[in-house]
Scaffold this motif. Structure first.
Motif, PDB file in Angstrom:
ATOM      1  N   THR A   4     -15.648  33.550 -15.444  1.00 60.45           N
ATOM      2  CA  THR A   4     -16.470  33.899 -15.715  1.00 60.45           C
ATOM      3  C   THR A   4     -16.803  35.356 -15.712  1.00 60.45           C
ATOM      4  O   THR A   4     -16.956  36.239 -17.179  1.00 60.45           O
ATOM      5  N   ARG A   5     -16.298  35.941 -14.892  1.00 59.15           N
ATOM      6  CA  ARG A   5     -16.462  37.281 -14.925  1.00 59.15           C
ATOM      7  C   ARG A   5     -15.566  38.113 -15.983  1.00 59.15           C
ATOM      8  O   ARG A   5     -15.868  39.201 -16.446  1.00 59.15           O
ATOM      9  N   GLN A   6     -13.971  37.384 -16.078  1.00 54.80           N
ATOM     10  CA  GLN A   6     -13.367  37.977 -16.885  1.00 54.80           C
ATOM     11  C   GLN A   6     -13.889  37.855 -18.214  1.00 54.80           C
ATOM     12  O   GLN A   6     -13.761  38.898 -19.013  1.00 54.80           O
ATOM     13  N   LEU A   7     -14.582  36.705 -18.804  1.00 59.76           N
ATOM     14  CA  LEU A   7     -15.104  36.648 -19.828  1.00 59.76           C
ATOM     15  C   LEU A   7     -16.160  37.906 -19.957  1.00 59.76           C
ATOM     16  O   LEU A   7     -16.019  38.281 -21.246  1.00 59.76           O
ATOM     17  N   LEU A   8     -16.766  37.932 -19.241  1.00 58.07           N
ATOM     18  CA  LEU A   8     -17.871  39.079 -19.260  1.00 58.07           C
ATOM     19  C   LEU A   8     -17.281  40.430 -19.736  1.00 58.07           C
ATOM     20  O   LEU A   8     -17.711  41.072 -20.423  1.00 58.07           O
ATOM     21  N   LEU A   9     -16.140  40.627 -18.765  1.00 61.12           N
ATOM     22  CA  LEU A   9     -15.668  42.036 -18.929  1.00 61.12           C
ATOM     23  C   LEU A   9     -15.069  42.000 -20.316  1.00 61.12           C
ATOM     24  O   LEU A   9     -15.069  43.108 -20.978  1.00 61.12           O
ATOM     25  N   ASP A  10     -14.379  40.963 -20.823  1.00 59.93           N
ATOM     26  CA  ASP A  10     -14.094  40.772 -22.196  1.00 59.93           C
ATOM     27  C   ASP A  10     -14.932  41.348 -23.169  1.00 59.93           C
ATOM     28  O   ASP A  10     -14.779  42.177 -24.147  1.00 59.93           O
ATOM     29  N   LYS A  11     -15.929  40.551 -23.025  1.00 59.05           N
ATOM     30  CA  LYS A  11     -17.010  40.875 -24.031  1.00 59.05           C
ATOM     31  C   LYS A  11     -17.479  42.416 -23.815  1.00 59.05           C
ATOM     32  O   LYS A  11     -17.454  43.121 -24.971  1.00 59.05           O
ATOM     33  N   LYS A  16     -26.782  50.619 -37.046  1.00 56.68           N
ATOM     34  CA  LYS A  16     -27.475  49.322 -36.383  1.00 56.68           C
ATOM     35  C   LYS A  16     -26.121  48.675 -35.602  1.00 56.68           C
ATOM     36  O   LYS A  16     -26.470  48.302 -34.429  1.00 56.68           O
ATOM     37  N   THR A  17     -24.984  48.676 -36.116  1.00 58.26           N
ATOM     38  CA  THR A  17     -24.113  48.176 -35.572  1.00 58.26           C
ATOM     39  C   THR A  17     -23.554  48.702 -34.457  1.00 58.26           C
ATOM     40  O   THR A  17     -23.376  48.277 -33.411  1.00 58.26           O
ATOM     41  N   LEU A  18     -23.677  50.103 -34.505  1.00 62.59           N
ATOM     42  CA  LEU A  18     -23.211  50.715 -33.246  1.00 62.59           C
ATOM     43  C   LEU A  18     -24.303  50.551 -32.208  1.00 62.59           C
ATOM     44  O   LEU A  18     -24.025  50.267 -30.764  1.00 62.59           O
ATOM     45  N   LEU A  19     -25.656  50.571 -32.336  1.00 60.52           N
ATOM     46  CA  LEU A  19     -26.690  50.153 -31.385  1.00 60.52           C
ATOM     47  C   LEU A  19     -26.416  48.687 -30.966  1.00 60.52           C
ATOM     48  O   LEU A  19     -26.666  48.556 -29.695  1.00 60.52           O
ATOM     49  N   ASN A  20     -26.218  47.822 -31.706  1.00 63.41           N
ATOM     50  CA  ASN A  20     -26.197  46.510 -31.314  1.00 63.41           C
ATOM     51  C   ASN A  20     -24.887  46.150 -30.260  1.00 63.41           C
ATOM     52  O   ASN A  20     -25.002  45.633 -29.284  1.00 63.41           O
ATOM     53  N   GLU A  21     -24.028  47.100 -30.840  1.00 60.20           N
ATOM     54  CA  GLU A  21     -22.657  47.043 -29.845  1.00 60.20           C
ATOM     55  C   GLU A  21     -23.247  47.505 -28.473  1.00 60.20           C
ATOM     56  O   GLU A  21     -22.686  46.958 -27.399  1.00 60.20           O
ATOM     57  N   LEU A  22     -23.692  48.523 -28.382  1.00 58.91           N
ATOM     58  CA  LEU A  22     -24.016  49.318 -27.113  1.00 58.91           C
ATOM     59  C   LEU A  22     -25.005  48.337 -26.221  1.00 58.91           C
ATOM     60  O   LEU A  22     -24.903  48.122 -25.231  1.00 58.91           O
ATOM     61  N   LYS A  23     -25.951  47.899 -26.980  1.00 55.51           N
ATOM     62  CA  LYS A  23     -27.034  46.987 -26.477  1.00 55.51           C
ATOM     63  C   LYS A  23     -26.354  45.714 -25.810  1.00 55.51           C
ATOM     64  O   LYS A  23     -26.578  45.274 -24.791  1.00 55.51           O
ATOM     65  N   GLU A  24     -25.416  45.170 -26.631  1.00 49.76           N
ATOM     66  CA  GLU A  24     -24.483  44.105 -26.071  1.00 49.76           C
ATOM     67  C   GLU A  24     -23.928  44.361 -25.008  1.00 49.76           C
ATOM     68  O   GLU A  24     -23.751  43.643 -23.776  1.00 49.76           O
ATOM     69  N   GLY A  25     -23.143  45.645 -24.832  1.00 53.96           N
ATOM     70  CA  GLY A  25     -22.337  45.999 -23.911  1.00 53.96           C
ATOM     71  C   GLY A  25     -23.339  46.130 -22.519  1.00 53.96           C
ATOM     72  O   GLY A  25     -22.962  45.782 -21.501  1.00 53.96           O
ATOM     73  N   ARG A  26     -24.649  46.586 -22.680  1.00 56.29           N
ATOM     74  CA  ARG A  26     -25.479  46.807 -21.736  1.00 56.29           C
ATOM     75  C   ARG A  26     -25.812  45.407 -21.134  1.00 56.29           C
ATOM     76  O   ARG A  26     -25.748  45.029 -19.721  1.00 56.29           O
ATOM     77  N   GLU A  27     -26.258  44.344 -22.004  1.00 52.38           N
ATOM     78  CA  GLU A  27     -26.569  43.098 -21.844  1.00 52.38           C
ATOM     79  C   GLU A  27     -25.537  42.412 -20.892  1.00 52.38           C
ATOM     80  O   GLU A  27     -26.003  41.831 -19.880  1.00 52.38           O
ATOM     81  N   VAL A  28     -24.470  42.427 -21.455  1.00 47.74           N
ATOM     82  CA  VAL A  28     -23.482  41.781 -20.748  1.00 47.74           C
ATOM     83  C   VAL A  28     -23.210  42.310 -19.324  1.00 47.74           C
ATOM     84  O   VAL A  28     -22.752  41.573 -18.491  1.00 47.74           O
ATOM     85  N   THR A  29     -23.166  43.578 -19.196  1.00 49.67           N
ATOM     86  CA  THR A  29     -22.836  44.234 -18.131  1.00 49.67           C
ATOM     87  C   THR A  29     -24.128  43.663 -17.002  1.00 49.67           C
ATOM     88  O   THR A  29     -23.452  43.404 -15.912  1.00 49.67           O
ATOM     89  N   ASN A  30     -25.068  43.616 -17.641  1.00 48.11           N
ATOM     90  CA  ASN A  30     -26.185  43.157 -16.762  1.00 48.11           C
ATOM     91  C   ASN A  30     -25.575  41.707 -16.254  1.00 48.11           C
ATOM     92  O   ASN A  30     -25.957  41.214 -15.048  1.00 48.11           O
ATOM     93  N   GLN A  31     -25.375  40.673 -17.066  1.00 47.35           N
ATOM     94  CA  GLN A  31     -24.933  39.444 -16.710  1.00 47.35           C
ATOM     95  C   GLN A  31     -23.656  39.535 -15.745  1.00 47.35           C
ATOM     96  O   GLN A  31     -23.724  38.799 -14.893  1.00 47.35           O
TER      97      GLN A  31
END
Length: 299
Positions: free
Chosen positions: A34-41, A6-21
């Motif tokens: 802002t972009r830096q922040l997103l990259l960090d995430k 679950k954690t793995l999946l969540n992190e990957l989803k999060e990464g994808r989501e933030v990439t979209n942002q």
DNA sequence: CCAATTTGACCTTT
DNA sequence: AAAGGTCAAATTGG
């Protein structure tokens, strides 16, 4: 599905989501901050995901030299039925390679076994041939932040004032603010131990790791925002989170160290953090051929 | 009352 | 089967 997945999946989803942002913030009107922040995430998510994978023995197959620490394979769960074939196959070959062994002595006088991290004990076992039981600890923030770092502590038979501490896994949590400064980024090649790494070198390495790892992000960075963000992206100092926190140490030539440290307690620093950061450089590698795009893996 | 520890059961590997 | 590692209910402590 177990907690790890679950954690793995969540992190990957999060990464994808933030990439979209991040994509939406590519307009010149958006601020670099802002972009830096997103990259960090994004990077944080990748780091956690990779941490989980490395914990499962996936990422270090290319390091067959590290065999000194004969540890048990990583966590497994009977519920992982579908991907078990993969897991087993990988684990067989990489068992014991991803682990970090750290032996240090601590005087019971001053703050015994305090290495600057918050650990939570989750088990204790009597070990064959040892007079003292072995304690099993995991990072306190395992569930809150998905930090997978663990350690084993065992009092030395020879010298009961000494404790042998085996660190496994890397901290992905943000704790021990002071330690963030001294964290050493991932190193892929050098087996030279206790050699300080030049920042530039490690920065490049980290950059390379992630760039080669996620092609979409690569294109994004190189084509669109690299010009304005490259410096910030490459510099660990700009990050608040411990992307490259204490990380698994591959044994390498550690065998000699082992006996050295045990037989000569005074050679060990009283501040495991600093010592750890410098001597147990993470040589975690990401197998470029790892089939992240293989749908079977996550099924 | 909440969080950390203890400890025997359970699981995995050899 | 045995050993090491983890889980989780009960217990302890702040």
């Amino acid at each position: 599905m177990d907690w790890e997945q679950k954690t793995l999946l969540n992190e990957l989803k999060e990464g994808r989501e933030v990439t979209n942002q991040l994509m939406k913030h590519l307009h010149p009107s958006s601020s670099n901050q802002t972009r830096q922040l997103l990259l960090d995430k994004i990077l944080c998510s990748y780091d956690k995901a990779l941490s989980i994978l490395s914990w499962n023995g996936f990422v270090v197959e290319t390091k067959p030299t590290l065999t000194a620490f004969e540890s048990s394979p990583a966590i497994d769960h009977s519920s992982e039925v579908s991907d078990k074939k993969h897991v087993l196959k990988k684990r067989k070959t990489s068992s014991g390679e991803t682990q970090q062994l750290r032996v240090c002595s601590e005087k019971s006088l001053d703050n015994p076994l305090d290495d600057g991290y918050c650990w939570r004990k989750y088990g204790q076992k009597a070990i064959l041939g040892s007079n003292f039981p072995r304690g099993y600890y995991r990072c306190t923030h395992r569930h809150s932040q998905g930090c997978l770092a663990t350690k084993q502590v065992q009092r030395s038979d020879n010298d009961p004032t000494n404790f042998e501490v085996k660190y496994r896994g890397r901290h992905t949590c943000n704790q021990a603010s002071h330690s963030a400064v001294t964290f050493v980024p991932i190193s892929a090649e050098s087996k030279t131990r206790k050699r300080p790494y030049q920042l530039e070198e490690t920065q490049k390495q980290v950059q390379h790791t992630f760039l080669s790892f996620e092609t979409g992000l690569k294109a994004l960075i190189e084509n669109d925002i690299m010009g304005s963000l490259s410096l910030a992206f490459v510099s660990p100092a700009t990050s608040e989170s411990n992307y490259f926190s204490v990380s698994p140490c591959h044994m390498g030539s550690f065998e000699s160290d082992l006996t050295d440290i045990i037989s000569d307690p005074t050679s060990v620093s009283n501040s495991p953090i600093g010592d750890l950061d410098i001597s147990s450089l993470d040589k975690l590698e990401f197998d470029p051929s790892f089939p992240f795009d293989n749908p079977e893996f996550f099924s």
